[in-house]
Design an enzyme around this catalytic site. Structure first.
Site, PDB file in Angstrom:
ATOM      1  N   ARG A  30      22.607   2.855  -5.464  1.00 21.58           N
ATOM      2  CA  ARG A  30      22.210   3.990  -3.865  1.00 21.58           C
ATOM      3  C   ARG A  30      23.599   4.199  -3.641  1.00 21.58           C
ATOM      4  O   ARG A  30      24.688   4.022  -3.844  1.00 21.58           O
ATOM      5  CB  ARG A  30      21.993   2.208  -3.534  1.00 21.58           C
ATOM      6  CG  ARG A  30      20.890   1.493  -3.780  1.00 21.58           C
ATOM      7  CD  ARG A  30      20.029   0.901  -2.881  1.00 21.58           C
ATOM      8  NE  ARG A  30      19.090  -0.172  -2.917  1.00 21.58           N
ATOM      9  CZ  ARG A  30      18.088   0.286  -3.079  1.00 21.58           C
ATOM     10  NH1 ARG A  30      17.484   1.385  -2.509  1.00 21.58           N
ATOM     11  NH2 ARG A  30      16.651  -0.172  -3.719  1.00 21.58           N
ATOM     12  N   ASP A  31      23.446   5.663  -2.784  1.00 22.07           N
ATOM     13  CA  ASP A  31      24.711   5.947  -2.502  1.00 22.07           C
ATOM     14  C   ASP A  31      25.264   5.140  -1.026  1.00 22.07           C
ATOM     15  O   ASP A  31      24.868   4.666  -0.344  1.00 22.07           O
ATOM     16  CB  ASP A  31      23.309   7.100  -1.116  1.00 22.07           C
ATOM     17  CG  ASP A  31      24.563   8.752  -1.341  1.00 22.07           C
ATOM     18  OD1 ASP A  31      24.923   9.583  -2.101  1.00 22.07           O
ATOM     19  OD2 ASP A  31      25.966   8.103  -0.918  1.00 22.07           O
ATOM     20  N   ASN A  89      23.130  19.615  -6.272  1.00 20.64           N
ATOM     21  CA  ASN A  89      23.864  20.411  -5.877  1.00 20.64           C
ATOM     22  C   ASN A  89      24.809  20.340  -6.977  1.00 20.64           C
ATOM     23  O   ASN A  89      25.100  19.690  -6.810  1.00 20.64           O
ATOM     24  CB  ASN A  89      24.488  19.788  -4.727  1.00 20.64           C
ATOM     25  CG  ASN A  89      23.783  19.057  -3.292  1.00 20.64           C
ATOM     26  OD1 ASN A  89      22.531  19.676  -3.072  1.00 20.64           O
ATOM     27  ND2 ASN A  89      24.245  17.551  -2.390  1.00 20.64           N
ATOM     28  N   VAL A  98      31.291  15.679  -6.271  1.00 19.39           N
ATOM     29  CA  VAL A  98      32.004  14.508  -7.325  1.00 19.39           C
ATOM     30  C   VAL A  98      30.832  15.525  -8.036  1.00 19.39           C
ATOM     31  O   VAL A  98      29.852  15.869  -8.854  1.00 19.39           O
ATOM     32  CB  VAL A  98      30.900  13.873  -7.198  1.00 19.39           C
ATOM     33  CG1 VAL A  98      31.692  12.728  -8.146  1.00 19.39           C
ATOM     34  CG2 VAL A  98      30.972  13.354  -6.022  1.00 19.39           C
ATOM     35  N   HIS A 102      24.207  14.487 -11.262  1.00 15.95           N
ATOM     36  CA  HIS A 102      24.331  13.644 -10.476  1.00 15.95           C
ATOM     37  C   HIS A 102      22.689  13.899  -9.752  1.00 15.95           C
ATOM     38  O   HIS A 102      22.402  15.490  -9.102  1.00 15.95           O
ATOM     39  CB  HIS A 102      24.530  12.973  -9.137  1.00 15.95           C
ATOM     40  CG  HIS A 102      25.064  13.758  -8.492  1.00 15.95           C
ATOM     41  ND1 HIS A 102      26.670  14.637  -9.017  1.00 15.95           N
ATOM     42  CD2 HIS A 102      24.964  14.159  -6.812  1.00 15.95           C
ATOM     43  CE1 HIS A 102      27.125  15.099  -7.314  1.00 15.95           C
ATOM     44  NE2 HIS A 102      26.240  14.664  -6.352  1.00 15.95           N
ATOM     45  N   HIS A 104      20.459  13.229  -6.640  1.00 13.11           N
ATOM     46  CA  HIS A 104      19.843  12.665  -5.643  1.00 13.11           C
ATOM     47  C   HIS A 104      18.272  11.915  -5.287  1.00 13.11           C
ATOM     48  O   HIS A 104      16.890  13.389  -5.353  1.00 13.11           O
ATOM     49  CB  HIS A 104      20.036  13.364  -4.117  1.00 13.11           C
ATOM     50  CG  HIS A 104      21.913  13.333  -4.270  1.00 13.11           C
ATOM     51  ND1 HIS A 104      22.370  13.085  -3.144  1.00 13.11           N
ATOM     52  CD2 HIS A 104      22.068  14.676  -4.278  1.00 13.11           C
ATOM     53  CE1 HIS A 104      23.284  13.089  -3.427  1.00 13.11           C
ATOM     54  NE2 HIS A 104      23.792  14.327  -3.713  1.00 13.11           N
TER      55      HIS A 104
HETATM   56  P1  AMP Z   1      27.162  15.297  -3.516  1.00 13.24           P
HETATM   57  O1  AMP Z   1      27.597  15.758  -2.057  1.00 13.24           O
HETATM   58  O2  AMP Z   1      25.764  16.547  -4.497  1.00 13.24           O
HETATM   59  O3  AMP Z   1      28.094  16.068  -4.536  1.00 13.24           O
HETATM   60  O4  AMP Z   1      26.673  14.220  -3.550  1.00 13.24           O
HETATM   61  C1  AMP Z   1      27.877  13.103  -3.963  1.00 13.24           C
HETATM   62  C2  AMP Z   1      27.310  11.717  -3.108  1.00 13.24           C
HETATM   63  O5  AMP Z   1      27.631  10.747  -3.659  1.00 13.24           O
HETATM   64  C3  AMP Z   1      26.739  11.754  -2.054  1.00 13.24           C
HETATM   65  O6  AMP Z   1      25.207  11.730  -1.151  1.00 13.24           O
HETATM   66  C4  AMP Z   1      27.959  10.104  -1.695  1.00 13.24           C
HETATM   67  O7  AMP Z   1      27.672   9.990  -0.576  1.00 13.24           O
HETATM   68  C5  AMP Z   1      28.082   9.692  -2.736  1.00 13.24           C
HETATM   69  N1  AMP Z   1      29.399   8.798  -2.917  1.00 13.24           N
HETATM   70  C6  AMP Z   1      30.011   8.862  -2.426  1.00 13.24           C
HETATM   71  N2  AMP Z   1      30.861   7.841  -3.610  1.00 13.24           N
HETATM   72  C7  AMP Z   1      30.354   7.282  -3.462  1.00 13.24           C
HETATM   73  C8  AMP Z   1      30.501   5.757  -3.726  1.00 13.24           C
HETATM   74  N3  AMP Z   1      31.382   5.275  -4.379  1.00 13.24           N
HETATM   75  N4  AMP Z   1      28.985   5.338  -4.404  1.00 13.24           N
HETATM   76  C9  AMP Z   1      27.910   6.071  -3.835  1.00 13.24           C
HETATM   77  N5  AMP Z   1      27.774   6.762  -3.697  1.00 13.24           N
HETATM   78  C10 AMP Z   1      29.211   7.481  -2.957  1.00 13.24           C
END
Ligand code: AMP
Length: 116
Positions: A30-31, A89, A98, A102, A104
């Protein structure tokens, strides 16, 4: 100092996450900042793919596997009937934060189009 991404640390169980699915190739959790009632991230365990831009013919089977997992999770999490959105993204313009590929999986509400 570790140069692991936050996702690699989750894969290695160095930091906690709410894992909803795991197999030898991928992990779903989960995000931490959900943008919908259901917001799950599905990631490959390999660190070689920083984004969709790194996908090659050699990784197509992995990507196909991940999409099978996404479909199954959408059904299991009760998103399939009303519909859901899958987002990856890729790069700066898309606000990727990140550098580990990944997807979503978002559901539980309606979404606008075009996206912001
Ligand atoms: P993006 O912006 O597409 O690179 O998505 C990265 C996602 O990782 C974001 O939606 C963040 O909320 C999520 N995220 C960052 N750190 C964590 C974590 N420790 N556990 C779960 N989700 C995370």
């Amino acid at each position: 100092m570790s140069d692991k991404t936050i996702f690699k640390k989750i894969i290695d169980k160095e930091i906690p996450a709410q894992v909803v699915y795991e197999d030898e190739l991928c992990l779903a959790f989960r995000d931490v900042a959900p943008q919908a009632p259901t917001h799950v991230l599905v990631i490959p365990k390999t660190t070689e793919l920083k984004s969709l831009d790194d996908v090659t013919p050699q990784t197509e089977a992995l990507i196909g596997h991940i999409f099978g997992v996404i479909q199954r999770l959408a059904r299991e999490l009760g998103l399939a009937e009303d519909g859901y959105r899958v987002v990856s993204n890729c790069g700066e313009n898309a606000c990727q934060t990140v550098p580990h590929l990944h997807f979503h999986l978002l559901g539980g509400r309606g979404f606008a189009w075009p996206p912001g």
